[in-house]
Design a protein around this motif. Structure first.
Motif, mmCIF file in Angstrom:
data_model
loop_
_atom_site.group_PDB
_atom_site.id
_atom_site.type_symbol
_atom_site.label_atom_id
_atom_site.label_comp_id
_atom_site.label_asym_id
_atom_site.label_seq_id
_atom_site.Cartn_x
_atom_site.Cartn_y
_atom_site.Cartn_z
ATOM 1 N N ALA A 70 0.828 -1.202 0.000
ATOM 2 C CA ALA A 70 0.000 0.000 0.000
ATOM 3 C C ALA A 70 0.867 1.258 0.000
ATOM 4 N N ALA A 71 1.903 1.271 0.831
ATOM 5 C CA ALA A 71 2.802 2.422 0.879
ATOM 6 C C ALA A 71 3.498 2.633 -0.458
ATOM 7 N N ASP A 72 3.889 1.529 -1.103
ATOM 8 C CA ASP A 72 4.555 1.625 -2.397
ATOM 9 C C ASP A 72 3.615 2.212 -3.447
ATOM 10 N N ALA A 73 2.330 1.815 -3.405
ATOM 11 C CA ALA A 73 1.355 2.370 -4.349
ATOM 12 C C ALA A 73 1.177 3.865 -4.133
ATOM 13 N N VAL A 74 1.142 4.284 -2.880
ATOM 14 C CA VAL A 74 1.013 5.710 -2.574
ATOM 15 C C VAL A 74 2.267 6.459 -3.019
ATOM 16 N N ASP A 75 3.438 5.916 -2.695
ATOM 17 C CA ASP A 75 4.697 6.575 -3.037
ATOM 18 C C ASP A 75 4.918 6.649 -4.552
ATOM 19 N N SER A 76 4.350 5.687 -5.279
ATOM 20 C CA SER A 76 4.503 5.655 -6.738
ATOM 21 C C SER A 76 3.479 6.529 -7.446
ATOM 22 N N GLY A 77 2.599 7.183 -6.694
ATOM 23 C CA GLY A 77 1.607 8.061 -7.298
ATOM 24 C C GLY A 77 0.421 7.343 -7.894
ATOM 25 N N PRO A 137 13.288 2.845 -0.296
ATOM 26 C CA PRO A 137 13.861 4.012 0.407
ATOM 27 C C PRO A 137 12.798 4.866 1.084
ATOM 28 N N GLN A 138 11.613 4.998 0.429
ATOM 29 C CA GLN A 138 10.552 5.815 1.027
ATOM 30 C C GLN A 138 10.011 5.169 2.297
ATOM 31 N N LEU A 139 9.854 3.838 2.268
ATOM 32 C CA LEU A 139 9.376 3.146 3.465
ATOM 33 C C LEU A 139 10.430 3.205 4.565
ATOM 34 N N ARG A 140 11.690 3.096 4.192
ATOM 35 C CA ARG A 140 12.759 3.193 5.186
ATOM 36 C C ARG A 140 12.725 4.575 5.869
ATOM 37 N N ARG A 141 12.516 5.596 5.063
ATOM 38 C CA ARG A 141 12.454 6.943 5.638
ATOM 39 C C ARG A 141 11.246 7.079 6.557
ATOM 40 N N ARG A 142 10.105 6.519 6.131
ATOM 41 C CA ARG A 142 8.916 6.531 6.988
ATOM 42 C C ARG A 142 9.221 5.891 8.338
ATOM 43 N N ALA A 143 9.919 4.751 8.289
ATOM 44 C CA ALA A 143 10.244 4.031 9.521
ATOM 45 C C ALA A 143 11.129 4.876 10.423
ATOM 46 N N LEU A 144 12.101 5.548 9.842
ATOM 47 C CA LEU A 144 12.993 6.392 10.640
ATOM 48 C C LEU A 144 12.238 7.552 11.260
ATOM 49 N N GLU A 145 11.352 8.163 10.479
ATOM 50 C CA GLU A 145 10.597 9.303 10.989
ATOM 51 C C GLU A 145 9.599 8.876 12.058
ATOM 52 N N ALA A 146 8.894 7.779 11.784
ATOM 53 C CA ALA A 146 7.873 7.315 12.737
ATOM 54 C C ALA A 146 8.503 6.784 14.006
ATOM 55 N N ALA A 194 -2.255 6.178 -6.207
ATOM 56 C CA ALA A 194 -3.469 6.672 -5.560
ATOM 57 C C ALA A 194 -3.085 7.292 -4.230
ATOM 58 N N THR A 195 -4.027 8.017 -3.642
ATOM 59 C CA THR A 195 -3.806 8.559 -2.312
ATOM 60 C C THR A 195 -3.937 7.441 -1.281
ATOM 61 N N ALA A 196 -3.406 7.677 -0.092
ATOM 62 C CA ALA A 196 -3.524 6.686 0.968
ATOM 63 C C ALA A 196 -4.986 6.411 1.291
ATOM 64 N N GLU A 197 -5.810 7.459 1.289
ATOM 65 C CA GLU A 197 -7.231 7.286 1.589
ATOM 66 C C GLU A 197 -7.905 6.416 0.539
ATOM 67 N N ASP A 198 -7.585 6.646 -0.740
ATOM 68 C CA ASP A 198 -8.206 5.850 -1.802
ATOM 69 C C ASP A 198 -7.700 4.413 -1.786
ATOM 70 N N VAL A 199 -6.428 4.207 -1.450
ATOM 71 C CA VAL A 199 -5.912 2.839 -1.341
ATOM 72 C C VAL A 199 -6.676 2.079 -0.258
ATOM 73 N N ASP A 200 -6.839 2.698 0.899
ATOM 74 C CA ASP A 200 -7.533 2.022 1.994
ATOM 75 C C ASP A 200 -9.005 1.778 1.664
ATOM 76 N N THR A 201 -9.651 2.763 1.054
ATOM 77 C CA THR A 201 -11.049 2.598 0.654
ATOM 78 C C THR A 201 -11.187 1.450 -0.340
ATOM 79 N N ALA A 202 -10.286 1.399 -1.305
ATOM 80 C CA ALA A 202 -10.347 0.345 -2.318
ATOM 81 C C ALA A 202 -10.188 -1.037 -1.705
ATOM 82 N N MET A 203 -9.273 -1.186 -0.762
ATOM 83 C CA MET A 203 -9.029 -2.505 -0.188
ATOM 84 C C MET A 203 -10.145 -2.931 0.770
ATOM 85 N N ARG A 204 -10.756 -1.979 1.444
ATOM 86 C CA ARG A 204 -11.886 -2.330 2.325
ATOM 87 C C ARG A 204 -13.121 -2.710 1.518
#
Length: 634
Positions: A412-419, A472-481, A421-431
């Motif tokens: 899901a994060a990779d789909a958001v980072d790759s443009g 790399p984007q997920l790694r950065r998320r992990a460091l920030e979070a 869909a938005t995180a909200e649309d990814v979650d809505t789609a999967m639910r």
């Protein structure tokens, strides 16, 4: 943007199950609907089927009688493509064959007015590829319904690179007016649902292929602990393994055979043997009349008198808690095995698989292979006493639910980072599209991206570094979070990392004598450069391997000390992939394997002109003291 007016006719090309469902949706929404199919009689048969479905909807209370009758009057089968002239929207739902779709859209462009919107219901093909040869590709977009279209709420509105923004807006508004929940997606392989959902099946088949866990137990854990509506094997049997495998292969091929999407060999064998699931009377499981095997469940164990204490409150749905009785300690899995957690003791660490919530019906656990029987039984008894059915799993990385959720969250994060869909649309789609209990991006945020990255790191180390690589984007998320004190702004920590590394480097005369320079530093990462001098090569003109090891080790040391805690190496392993020669400019890039805090384990890659020549894994431990005063703690 307003929806297409109800007075505007809608055309549907393709009279199969999906085409008929889309036609029913449009007719109920108030449009005149023209259904066309190249096969003689197929469109008329589809209209009759829709009439029957409308009557059934009335019987079930989904429609009023007059609503069904009005919708039926708006439906008609047409005999030629030219009969679709005058339609303001035409939705294609024919076979998933690119050349067939291209030919159809060329025909539609010739007969439909210039303002008509042309939409494809493709689930896996590129919208740009479908519209490639058209004079006006801007009016083509994806309108991907899910089967059965009249019942499932989700519609993916897919924009190609040349799709006009107004066309996408119009389709979003129209889907909403038809009672659907639209999400926007870019035209990339699998769009949202078919891309993000791959790990749900892939991880299950991987466990089954390895002989780690049986199918019934995997399904039970993901249902009763993970909260999913159906387990992956049940769902694949229902969908059809041929259909499921085709989607997996399509996404895999479209991503250049990326190992993250590698199809299951076992599923390929099922398809080759004709065991496609329910429609052939058997797949992973037997037919509908065959008894379903029971999941692995521990026998009841009497709870002992020993008191259990917990830190953070026992909650298998979130990281950070521990519970123990002195001999046994329960922890939520973070991807590492129970044996890795236990180490040399003194207590036995028993890992608990991730659960949807603390009231989950079933919990999976794993202990080190040679753990004392009484320790395992103590853990079972404690959990049974809390009302859980317990499944004892082999001590495999990530267990079942945790590895599934972590890989879904990463996808899901990779789909958001790759443009895509938005995180909200990814979650809505999967639910809504596949009935997930929670959106995977939301799940990753709730569990912590450092936990997600940690599970993937453990799987990469134990099984397949390509399949489970952390972007790399997920790694950065992990460091920030996961920054200290949960501060999302790690800029201050990066400054401290730089000052600590400068202090360490100033005292590292050996690395400086070899001409090494620190190029970049941030929390848990470092880049160190070295040019191969004439005195560094052997009689064959190749750089001494020990010096490449020294370069990797220096980058490892800098990365470990970025936390401003003194560390010493415990071990390091290197694999040489290609030689270096005099004059080569070498760059060593170190990344700490990050979980909720410092790990002291770093992966280092040594590059020469962008090509990998060596891979190094180092392990360190902390010793007392800091390198510079920590302003954050003074």
């Amino acid at each position: 943007m307003e929806a297409i007016a109800r007075s505007v006719p809608v055309g549907v090309v393709g009279a199969g199950t999906m085409g008929a469902g889309i036609a029913q949706v449009a007719a109920v929404a108030g449009h005149e609907v023209r259904v066309y199919d190249a096969a003689d009689g197929a469109a008329a048969a589809a209209v009759e089927t829709i009439f029957a479905h409308l009557a059934r909807a009335v019987d079930k209370g989904r429609l009023l009688q007059e609503e069904a009758e009005d919708a039926a009057t708006r439906l008609r089968a047409v005999g030629t493509l030219e009969d679709l002239a005058g339609c303001g929207l035409v939705v294609e739902a024919v076979v998933e064959d690119l050349e067939v779709k291209r030919a159809l859209f060329a025909g539609l462009e010739a007969v439909c007015g210039p303002d008509a919107v042309l939409a494809t219901n493709t689930s896996s093909l590129s919208v740009d590829a479908v519209a490639e040869s058209l004079a006006a590709p801007a009016r083509v977009a994806g309108l991907h319904f899910f089967n059965p279209a009249p019942l499932l709420p989700l519609v993916e509105v897919v924009s190609g690179a040349r799709t006009d923004d107004g066309v996408a807006d119009l389709l979003v508004a129209t889907a909403a007016a038809w009672g659907k929940t639209p999400v926007r997606a870019a035209s990339t392989p699998g769009f949202i649902v078919n891309r993000v959902a791959r790990p749900y099946y892939g991880e299950a088949f991987r466990l089954l292929e390895a002989g780690s866990v049986d199918a019934a137990t995997v399904d039970a854990l993901l249902r009763e602990s993970g909260g999913f509506r159906m387990g992956p094997f049940e769902l694949a049997d229902l969908i059809g393994h041929d259909v499921n495998l085709a989607v997996s292969r399509s996404v895999w091929e479209a991503f250049g055979r990326d190992p993250r999407f590698t199809p299951s060999v076992l599923q390929e064998r099922l398809v080759a043997d004709g065991r496609l699931g329910r429609k052939t009377g058997g797949g992973i499981y037997g037919g509908d009349d065959a008894p379903r095997p029971a999941p692995s469940t521990a026998e009841p164990v009497a709870s002992g008198p020993t008191a259990w204490a917990s830190s953070g409150g026992f909650d298998p749905s979130t990281p950070g808690w521990r519970a123990g009785n002195g001999d046994v300690e329960l922890r939520l899995t973070d991807g590492r095995t129970a044996a890795q957690h236990t180490g040399g003791g003194p207590s036995t660490v028993v890992l608990v698989d991730l659960a949807l919530d603390r009231a989950a019906v079933r919990l999976g656990i794993a202990a080190p292979e040679h753990a004392p029987k009484e320790h395992v039984e103590a853990a079972i008894g404690f959990l049974q006493g809390l009302g859980h059915a317990v499944t004892v799993l082999p001590d495999t990385p990530g267990l079942v639910v945790a590895r599934t959720v972590a890989t879904l969250a990463a996808a899901a994060a990779d789909a958001v980072d790759s443009g895509v869909a938005t995180a909200e649309d990814v979650d809505t789609a999967m639910r809504l599209g596949v009935n997930y209990p929670r959106g995977p991006y939301e799940w990753g945020s709730a569990l912590g991206w450092q936990w997600v990255a940690g599970v993937l790191d453990a799987l990469a180390a134990a099984e397949d570094p390509g399949r489970y690589r952390v972007s790399p984007q997920l790694r950065r998320r992990a460091l920030e979070a996961g920054g200290r004190r949960d501060d999302p702004d790690v800029a201050g920590y990066d400054d401290l990392a730089r000052r600590a590394s400068e202090a360490m480097w100033a005292a590292d005369a050996a690395s400086q004598a070899l001409g090494m320079t620190v190029e970049q530093v941030s929390l848990g990462t470092a880049m160190v450069r070295m040019r191969v001098r004439p005195d560094m090569v052997n009689g064959h003109g190749v750089c001494h391997g020990g010096l490449i090891f020294a370069l990797a080790d220096s980058a490892f040391a800098v990365a470990c000390n970025t936390h401003n805690r003194r560390t010493v190496a415990q071990g390091g392993d290197i694999t040489f992939l290609a030689p270096a020669h005099e004059g080569d400019d070498l760059l060593a890039v170190a990344n700490e394997r990050y979980r909720s805090g410092r790990t002291g384990v770093c992966d280092v890659t040594v590059y020469r002109d962008g090509a990998t020549i060596a891979e190094f894994r180092g392990r360190s431990r902390e010793i007392p003291g800091t390198l510079v005063p920590d302003e954050e703690e003074t």
